[in-house]
Scaffold this active site. Structure first.
Site, short mmCIF file in Angstrom:
data_model
loop_
_atom_site.label_atom_id
_atom_site.label_comp_id
_atom_site.label_asym_id
_atom_site.label_seq_id
_atom_site.Cartn_x
_atom_site.Cartn_y
_atom_site.Cartn_z
N ASP A 298 0.76 -1.09 -0.06
CA ASP A 298 0.04 0.06 0.20
C ASP A 298 1.00 1.29 -0.17
O ASP A 298 2.10 1.15 -0.03
CB ASP A 298 -0.88 -0.06 1.17
CG ASP A 298 -2.10 0.79 0.93
OD1 ASP A 298 -2.19 1.67 -0.16
OD2 ASP A 298 -3.11 0.70 1.44
C1 BGC Z 1 -4.96 3.29 -0.07
C2 BGC Z 1 -5.14 2.30 -1.03
C3 BGC Z 1 -4.90 2.90 -2.54
C4 BGC Z 1 -3.73 3.58 -2.71
C5 BGC Z 1 -3.33 4.20 -3.99
C6 BGC Z 1 -3.86 4.24 -0.22
O1 BGC Z 1 -3.84 5.28 0.61
O2 BGC Z 1 -5.04 2.77 1.19
O3 BGC Z 1 -6.53 1.63 -1.03
O4 BGC Z 1 -5.13 2.09 -3.64
O5 BGC Z 1 -3.56 4.41 -1.64
O6 BGC Z 1 -4.07 5.51 -3.99
#
Ligand code: BGC
Length: 764
Positions: A298
């Site tokens: 993530d």
């Molecule tokens: C989120 C993810 C997301 C990623 C990219 C993160 O902050 O937890 O779910 O896909 O950002 O935007």
């Protein structure tokens, strides 16, 4: 002599180039199997280039102009040209994606195309309802179609990988990201995960070659939905039983459906950050489940392991993440900085890098990116597809199916189509932004059909509108904290005035669109700002109120549920919100949604969910305080999981099992007669719950193990048969072994988790 040397050097260079070209051609040869093509390519890759494939950068916007100057963007640009970037996220638009892809394909030594990721969570530009709302439809075909629309539009805008579906089971409405998942149940969540994956990717891996499909990503692996106290990014400390029986099933279903990627999660799980968890990523995902796609971290979660106190610095975090099986680093910039040295110093084995790169390349080959790196960059297609009428029709259909009727006393709904004075009240009724929800990066602001616009289309009534009170104050953005209006009540009078003479008052109240989603936990689940007060004031003047709720999570609305005669849960329904709400209010669509998450009576009940364990003292048998309850509020939810009304009624009778005793491995058939006993054609979600009465580990009081969405004309009866097999009868022990145990099982079949016909059987 000198000339000979020059000649020899030239010949050897030419030979090297020719050999490389010949090799290049071989991995570009479409007739060869993918695995062979990957091997051919990897043989030519340097360690730097391999590590590059494991590096993902967020987009920068100078791509279509001259090279960026300065800062982050300049570094990213340089890395891209060196072949040190394998993926980018949030670059969008056919033209922009083509520009970055061109650098990767035409300017780097090996020309490996980028995989382009984006959060296509409930649509790209044409937005479907938020995922929690879609889950309320229990309509797997509609959910799949909605994901197809999302893939269609995203792929037309250059994107070939969505960071969805989010399959985190969530039981705590305080957590803002409940809007992004399918609610509290692992069985329903698993079915929906599969529907979404099939919608994004197609049914089989070859479908990824189509131009309108994209790779999906099951996230967040794992247990992010169990953040303590519903506080975002918080600690997760859960039992193995919960992990294996509640958290993991939708992830496993995703793997069985062929999901090509997983995203790990921000949280620690029992002391280990998910990003550094070999147990999750290697032992379970890659070894036990044999997942052969790749895992992306993530956002900066590799770096966050330092904050968690699990890694001492960048190098340590990188080593731990790679060893644990995190294949791609999203925006921590750690792999690109540390990994080559870690391999050279022997701290990380090159075979782990090879495995990660192999996985990443596999998905790129499967998408057909090597055969046509610009396949998603067709501007004409982009123009034709995005926002098309067909796509709007699909999201409208999805929106209607997502609405849940929570209360309808005296058949206040549906509204009469003519001759009525209707007062529409609430700032959200005239809001074209909030209904889009919080994950709507590619959608334009203020593009939802508002409830006011939807209702205005029913012209034979006299409709007046007053906002009554604003929900928030000042500018609202995706990244900033909202400021709620608790002071300005200057609109109350005008709202009261229109309520006075109205036959019916429709009040649209609830959460602002940016009040749920990432980083948006709450400790209060009431109507925010002045809205509760407005509701009570209007009620004094005219109690004939239809309350339409707009929200991204379960709310606690005990006063409204007692006093207000009709309540419609309309979530945030996306682009077509107003049309969907109006068609339901006016009876052109008979609602059939059922809650995918329990609604608490107050926030103190959270986490509250239907599939809880029993306690030793579940009932008040001794008429004293010593039983499992609260002293200040009932212990049941305000509205339970699986609950939802219709304009018609459904009767259940003749619950039957094909036998009373079964042996393991046999299929159990459960049948029930369902009759539409009211005055409208309608749909009902027939739900089957199971309880294993005594087992080697305590089992929940009930668990959803089957459902069917049934269409019934008024007066019609159908016999519905649901089947149970070992897949539904067993459970995981604390070591993750699946057990099917003999004994008595109770079943319940009905239209909600809190009521139904009951029976039981024995399993030998
Ligand atoms: C989120 C993810 C997301 C990623 C990219 C993160 O902050 O937890 O779910 O896909 O950002 O935007």
């Amino acid at each position: 002599m000198k000339n000979n040397l020059i000649l020899a050097t030239t010949i050897s260079t030419l030979f090297a180039i020719t050999t490389m070209n010949a090799q290049k051609k071989t991995y570009l040869d479409k007739t060869k199997p993918i695995e062979e093509r990957i091997d051919l390519l990897m043989k030519q890759m340097t360690l730097d280039e391999k590590v590059g494939q494991m590096n993902q950068y967020n987009g920068f916007w100078e791509v279509t102009g001259p090279a960026p100057k300065g800062g982050d963007a300049e570094t990213k640009y340089e890395h891209l040209r060196k072949g040190w970037v394998g993926s980018m996220l949030s670059v969008r638009g056919a033209k922009n994606v083509k520009a970055v892809q061109k650098i990767a394909v035409e300017e780097t030594r090996l020309g490996i195309p980028l995989i382009i990721g984006f959060d296509v969570i409930h649509g790209y530009k044409t937005l479907s309802p938020i995922p929690l709302a879609e889950a309320a439809s229990w309509d797997l075909e509609a959910i799949k179609k909605s994901a197809q629309v999302a893939a269609d539009e995203a792929s037309a805008a250059g994107i070939n990988w969505t960071f969805g579906p989010m399959v985190d089971v969530a039981r705590d409405a305080r957590w803002g990201r409940v809007m992004e998942g399918s609610g509290e149940d692992p069985f329903l969540g698993s079915k929906i995960a599969v529907a979404r994956i099939n919608g994004f990717q197609g049914e089989k891996v070859e479908d990824l070659l189509n131009v309108n499909t994209i790779a999906a990503c099951a996230k967040h692996f794992a247990a992010y939905g169990f953040a303590e106290a519903g506080k975002e990014y918080n600690t997760v400390d859960i039992s193995n039983s919960t992990l294996y029986n509640v958290v993991l099933p939708p992830f496993k279903a995703a793997n069985d459906a062929g999901v090509r990627t997983y995203m790990n999660s921000f949280n620690i799980l029992n002391g280990v950050p998910a990003t550094g968890s070999s147990f999750l990523q290697r032992d379970i995902l890659k070894e036990k489940w044999k997942f052969n796609g790749f895992v992306v971290s993530d956002w900066a979660s590799v770096r966050e392991m330092v904050n968690h106190g699990f890694a001492k610095d960048a190098a340590d975090a990188t080593a731990k993440a790679v060893i644990a099986g995190s294949d791609m680093d999203m925006e921590a910039h750690y792999y690109v900085a540390e990994l080559v040295n870690l391999v050279k110093s022997g701290k990380v084995k090159e075979s782990l890098i090879d495995d990660a790169v192999h996985r990443i390349l596999r998905v790129k080959f499967e998408l057909g990116l090597f055969d046509d790196p610009y396949k998603y960059c067709n501007e004409a297609r982009e123009k034709a597809v995005i926002g098309s009428k067909t796509n709007n029709n699909v999201v409208l259909d999805m929106a209607k199916k997502s609405i849940v009727l929570l209360k309808n006393e005296n058949n206040l709904l549906p509204l009469k189509k003519s001759g009525q004075k209707i007062a529409l009240i609430g700032a959200l009724a005239n809001d074209k932004n909030s209904p889009l929800g919080s994950w709507r990066i590619a959608s334009d602001d203020n593009t939802a059909v508002s409830v006011l616009e939807g209702m205005q289309q029913y012209k034979d009534n006299q409709l007046t509108f007053e906002k009554g009170t604003d929900v928030t104050i000042g500018k609202t953005t995706f990244v900033d904290e909202l400021v709620f209006n608790t002071t300005d009540k200057s609109g109350f009078e005008a709202a009261k005035n229109i309520a006075k003479g109205a036959d019916v008052v429709v009040m649209v109240l609830g959460e602002h669109g940016f009040q749920t989603g990432e980083g948006r936990s709450r400790t209060d689940l009431n109507l925010p700002g002045n809205q509760q007060e407005l509701l009570e004031e209007i009620y004094k003047i005219n109690p004939n109120i239809v309350l339409v709720l707009n929200n991204g999570r379960p709310l606690s609305i005990p006063w409204a549920s007692e006093k207000i005669p009709a309540i419609v849960e309309a979530w945030q329904l996306g682009t077509q919100t107003g049309n969907a709400v109006a068609q339901v209010l006016y009876g052109d669509y008979n609602p059939s949604g059922k809650l995918p998450m329990s609604f608490p009576r107050n926030v103190g009940q959270c986490p509250i969910y239907y599939n809880n364990y029993n306690t030793g003292r579940p009932v008040n048998s001794d008429k004293n305080v010593f039983w499992s309850h609260y002293t200040d509020v009932e212990k049941t939810p305000l509205f339970p999981f699986g609950f939802g009304l219709s304009y018609t009624t459904f009767d259940y009778k003749n619950l039957k099992l094909n036998k009373v005793t079964f042996v393991k491995g046999e299929t159990i058939e459960v049948s029930v007669e369902v009759t539409n006993s009211g005055n409208y054609d309608g749909k009902e979600v027939v739900q089957l719950y199971l309880h294993d009465v005594a087992a080697s580990l305590a089992r929940p009081v009930k668990e959803l193990k089957g459902f069917e969405l049934v269409k019934l004309k008024k007066g019609e009866t159908k016999t519905i048969t649901l089947t149970l097999t070992d897949k539904e009868l067993g459970f995981f022990d604390n070591d993750g072994n699946y057990l099917v145990e003999s004994g008595t099982f109770k079943i319940m079949v009905g239209g909600s988790s809190d009521r139904g016909l009951e029976s039981s059987f024995e399993l030998k």
